[in-house]
Design an enzyme around this catalytic site. Structure first.
Site, PDB file in Angstrom:
ATOM      1  N   CYS A 241     -18.579  85.116 -40.519  1.00 45.59           N
ATOM      2  CA  CYS A 241     -19.645  85.082 -39.463  1.00 45.59           C
ATOM      3  C   CYS A 241     -20.936  85.573 -40.179  1.00 45.59           C
ATOM      4  O   CYS A 241     -21.044  86.795 -40.394  1.00 45.59           O
ATOM      5  CB  CYS A 241     -19.380  86.084 -38.277  1.00 45.59           C
ATOM      6  SG  CYS A 241     -20.694  86.160 -37.013  1.00 45.59           S
TER       7      CYS A 241
ATOM      8  N   CYS B 107     -23.188  87.854 -37.928  1.00 51.70           N
ATOM      9  CA  CYS B 107     -22.510  89.433 -37.794  1.00 51.70           C
ATOM     10  C   CYS B 107     -22.819  89.839 -39.321  1.00 51.70           C
ATOM     11  O   CYS B 107     -23.223  91.285 -39.172  1.00 51.70           O
ATOM     12  CB  CYS B 107     -21.065  89.351 -37.611  1.00 51.70           C
ATOM     13  SG  CYS B 107     -20.452  88.442 -36.421  1.00 51.70           S
ATOM     14  N   ASP B 108     -22.672  89.400 -40.271  1.00 48.31           N
ATOM     15  CA  ASP B 108     -22.598  90.235 -41.468  1.00 48.31           C
ATOM     16  C   ASP B 108     -23.707  89.908 -42.342  1.00 48.31           C
ATOM     17  O   ASP B 108     -23.953  90.450 -43.600  1.00 48.31           O
ATOM     18  CB  ASP B 108     -21.265  89.833 -42.376  1.00 48.31           C
ATOM     19  CG  ASP B 108     -20.165  90.521 -41.472  1.00 48.31           C
ATOM     20  OD1 ASP B 108     -20.378  91.382 -40.869  1.00 48.31           O
ATOM     21  OD2 ASP B 108     -18.809  89.982 -41.546  1.00 48.31           O
TER      22      ASP B 108
END
Length: 199
Positions: free
Chosen positions: A26, A29-30
């Protein structure tokens, strides 16, 4: 039904051990964890190239590794990726190994045409080769497509009256938490109205 999905994995050495330590599925997300780092994006569809473009906002360099000579992504996304100065394309190639002890330190890439191996130093690997819906237990109960996604009509209604589905287990164009939440609200409302009307 809100059973979600899980990302497809490469199945290469180092992937499982380094997931969460530089291996991610992701970008949203990261991505912020990889500011000014060199990263690898694996995949050749719209999501892979869109995520690669997104990740250029953080990373110093983004290598896109794709197993074919042509992308499956839309032409406009492909052209943007090809033109971006931070993106380097490595085609006809697959990851053989993700290296590192406590965190990602590099990868080995194999050219599927020549068999040649190259090592690339990087700090992150983002895998976007698709997702598997968690619907295996429903294949004889609901209408499901060839990839295992629940087919819905009117957003949340499945092929069986009174059964509603939402989130990443359904076939749709955008797999994000925000869309799953909205679908969850619609499914709950539809289930409530179904019970009240029938009751």
């Amino acid at each position: 039904v809100a059973t979600g999905a899980h990302p497809k994995r490469l199945g290469v050495q180092g992937e499982e051990r380094l997931t969460g330590k530089g291996v991610s599925y992701c970008g949203t997300c990261d991505g912020p964890f990889f500011r000014n780092k060199d990263i690898i994006v694996v995949g050749g569809g719209d999501r892979a190239l869109e995520e690669a473009l997104f990740l250029t906002g953080y990373a110093a360099k983004v290598y896109v590794v794709h197993r074919r000579s042509a992308f499956r992504a839309s032409k406009i996304v492909e052209e943007k990726a090809k033109a971006h100065p931070k993106i380097s394309l490595i085609l006809d190639s697959v990851l053989e190994e993700i290296k590192g002890e406590m965190k990602v330190e590099g990868v080995t890439v194999r050219n599927v045409v020549t068999g040649n191996l190259i090592d690339i130093t990087c700090q992150g690997v983002f895998v976007f080769i698709g997702i598997n819906p968690n619907t295996y237990f429903l294949k004889n109960s609901l209408e499901i497509d060839e990839a295992g996604f629940i087919i819905t009509q009117s957003v949340v209604q499945t092929s069986l009256p009174g059964i509603f589905a939402c989130g990443d287990c359904c076939r749709k164009s955008l797999y994000q938490v925000v869309t799953a939440c909205g679908e969850g609200a619609a499914a709950a409302d539809a289930a409530y109205k179904y019970i009240v009307v029938r009751g």
